[in-house]
Design a protein around this motif. Sequence first.
Motif, PDB file in Angstrom:
ATOM      1  N   GLY A   6       0.803  -1.219   0.000  1.00 47.31           N
ATOM      2  CA  GLY A   6       0.000   0.000   0.000  1.00 47.31           C
ATOM      3  C   GLY A   6       0.834   1.265   0.000  1.00 47.31           C
ATOM      4  N   ALA A   7       1.978   1.239   0.697  1.00 48.36           N
ATOM      5  CA  ALA A   7       2.855   2.414   0.727  1.00 48.36           C
ATOM      6  C   ALA A   7       3.527   2.625  -0.622  1.00 48.36           C
ATOM      7  N   LYS A  28      -7.845   0.436  -4.104  1.00 53.55           N
ATOM      8  CA  LYS A  28      -8.501   0.911  -2.895  1.00 53.55           C
ATOM      9  C   LYS A  28      -7.619   1.873  -2.111  1.00 53.55           C
ATOM     10  N   LYS A  29      -8.204   2.994  -1.686  1.00 54.49           N
ATOM     11  CA  LYS A  29      -7.513   3.973  -0.854  1.00 54.49           C
ATOM     12  C   LYS A  29      -7.889   3.728   0.613  1.00 54.49           C
ATOM     13  N   TRP A  30      -6.906   3.810   1.488  1.00 56.70           N
ATOM     14  CA  TRP A  30      -7.167   3.563   2.904  1.00 56.70           C
ATOM     15  C   TRP A  30      -6.035   4.142   3.736  1.00 56.70           C
ATOM     16  N   THR A  78       5.862   0.226  13.777  1.00 57.04           N
ATOM     17  CA  THR A  78       5.720   0.542  12.351  1.00 57.04           C
ATOM     18  C   THR A  78       5.934   2.022  12.070  1.00 57.04           C
ATOM     19  N   ALA A  79       6.709   2.309  11.046  1.00 53.48           N
ATOM     20  CA  ALA A  79       6.913   3.691  10.616  1.00 53.48           C
ATOM     21  C   ALA A  79       5.735   4.219   9.814  1.00 53.48           C
ATOM     22  N   PHE A  80       4.775   3.358   9.483  1.00 53.18           N
ATOM     23  CA  PHE A  80       3.686   3.754   8.592  1.00 53.18           C
ATOM     24  C   PHE A  80       2.347   3.915   9.302  1.00 53.18           C
ATOM     25  N   LEU A  81       2.360   4.049  10.609  1.00 54.03           N
ATOM     26  CA  LEU A  81       1.116   4.245  11.346  1.00 54.03           C
ATOM     27  C   LEU A  81       0.434   5.534  10.889  1.00 54.03           C
ATOM     28  N   ASN A  82      -0.867   5.415  10.549  1.00 51.19           N
ATOM     29  CA  ASN A  82      -1.689   6.539  10.084  1.00 51.19           C
ATOM     30  C   ASN A  82      -1.201   7.114   8.753  1.00 51.19           C
ATOM     31  N   HIS A  83      -0.502   6.299   7.986  1.00 48.43           N
ATOM     32  CA  HIS A  83      -0.008   6.727   6.680  1.00 48.43           C
ATOM     33  C   HIS A  83      -1.036   6.373   5.597  1.00 48.43           C
ATOM     34  N   PRO A  84      -1.277   7.259   4.625  1.00 46.00           N
ATOM     35  CA  PRO A  84      -2.222   6.935   3.547  1.00 46.00           C
ATOM     36  C   PRO A  84      -1.681   5.821   2.651  1.00 46.00           C
ATOM     37  N   MET A  85      -2.550   4.920   2.237  1.00 48.75           N
ATOM     38  CA  MET A  85      -2.182   3.764   1.431  1.00 48.75           C
ATOM     39  C   MET A  85      -3.047   3.693   0.173  1.00 48.75           C
ATOM     40  N   GLY A  93      -4.130   0.519  -2.463  1.00 52.41           N
ATOM     41  CA  GLY A  93      -4.016  -0.901  -2.781  1.00 52.41           C
ATOM     42  C   GLY A  93      -4.018  -1.769  -1.545  1.00 52.41           C
ATOM     43  N   VAL A  94      -4.836  -2.806  -1.566  1.00 48.35           N
ATOM     44  CA  VAL A  94      -4.910  -3.739  -0.436  1.00 48.35           C
ATOM     45  C   VAL A  94      -4.544  -5.141  -0.909  1.00 48.35           C
TER      46      VAL A  94
END
Length: 416
Positions: free
Chosen positions: A333-334, A377-379, A393-400, A402-403
Amino acid sequence: MNIVIKNATIVDASNEFHQKQVDIKIENGVITEIAPEINHGDFDTLFLENLHISGGWMDASVSFGEPGFEDRETIDNGLTTAAKSGFTHIAYQPNTSPVIDNQSVVSFVQSKATHHATSLHPIGAFTKNQEGNDLSEMFDMQNAGSIAFGDYKKSITNANLLKIGLQYVQDFNGTVIAFCNDATIKGKGVVHEGIVSTKLGLKGIPPLAEEVVLARNLFLLEYTGGKMHIPTISTAQSVAMIKEAKAKGLNVTCSVAVHNLVLTDEVLSNFDTRFKVNPPLRNAFHQQALINGVLDGTIDVITSDHCAIDIEHKKMEFDMAKDGTIGLESAFGALLEILPLNIVIEKLQAAKHLFLKESNGIKVGQKADLTLFDPSKKWTFTKNDILSKSKNTAFLNHPMKGVVYGIYHNNKLIIK
């Protein structure tokens, strides 16, 4: 397991069904039919929204902790996390206790991975106990199943030892993984040396710490021959040097971590230790050079560089906290936020070819080694999306974007 996967768009540029929606029949783990529509008969069926399928992905750098650090992560839960994150294979780092530096520990970690959908491939330590003094039992470890040899996040300071190791592994077509970081130049640095480190009052790590060791390692490779993989590069000059080495014909490959591609040192403003990684997050100049290196093929592999760290060693002063972030769950996702889908898939599959010599084809007659996902998908990545035992995780609350739905591999279907 017998199943028909319905209405799946294949993402595989070498496949006649590339970007076409088809059904895929799998019998006893082998693809037996691919067609626009398949009568499933008494087979199970799988329908998923906007389903896309590629050859299975491989993460080239994963650290769970077991044996010795099961409080960080176990192999059992880690492989389940990898499967639900889209990875059918992982390369398992040797920074365990005991270190994976002999045949018995290789066999142990492989035994813990038995019966999982995701396959675990151990990386053997390059030196005994990762101490940098004596070569490990590399030939025996390769016979037991190790796919390469390297000391995790440790440079080999003894240049002659690295030279001898590069010569030795050629007898059995081994690959040396050579992490690049000069500890004397790094000193007490904890973040990228630049404007942000100056503003925050944190000691900086100059790009030179990576580049001077990389230059030495490439000279050694040119002298000895053999195969070398440079893991998780982080600077523009590193990209340039590897590009030049490849043009000279050296057998060198490299990887970059997802977080070094997606994030910069600007996220450090709150001294959050989730962003303390090795190599450090660099500035936008180096980030763009890494992205360009991925796009032009200089960088072969993208890895999550998943490194589970317990909360006691993360929730502390920035200078004292351990390096590392988990990344399996957030990798896809990132990456889709900054790279085209075809590049993301190519770079997440590349380690299979480099280390396993396996193709990624989706063809009738081949064993099913598949990753299932929705690329649109955006999430937002939240605590609820963390499947790992460790939460660093360095990606907490990061926009993604693709799932991942899961994988089919080793005759097992794993859906998140």
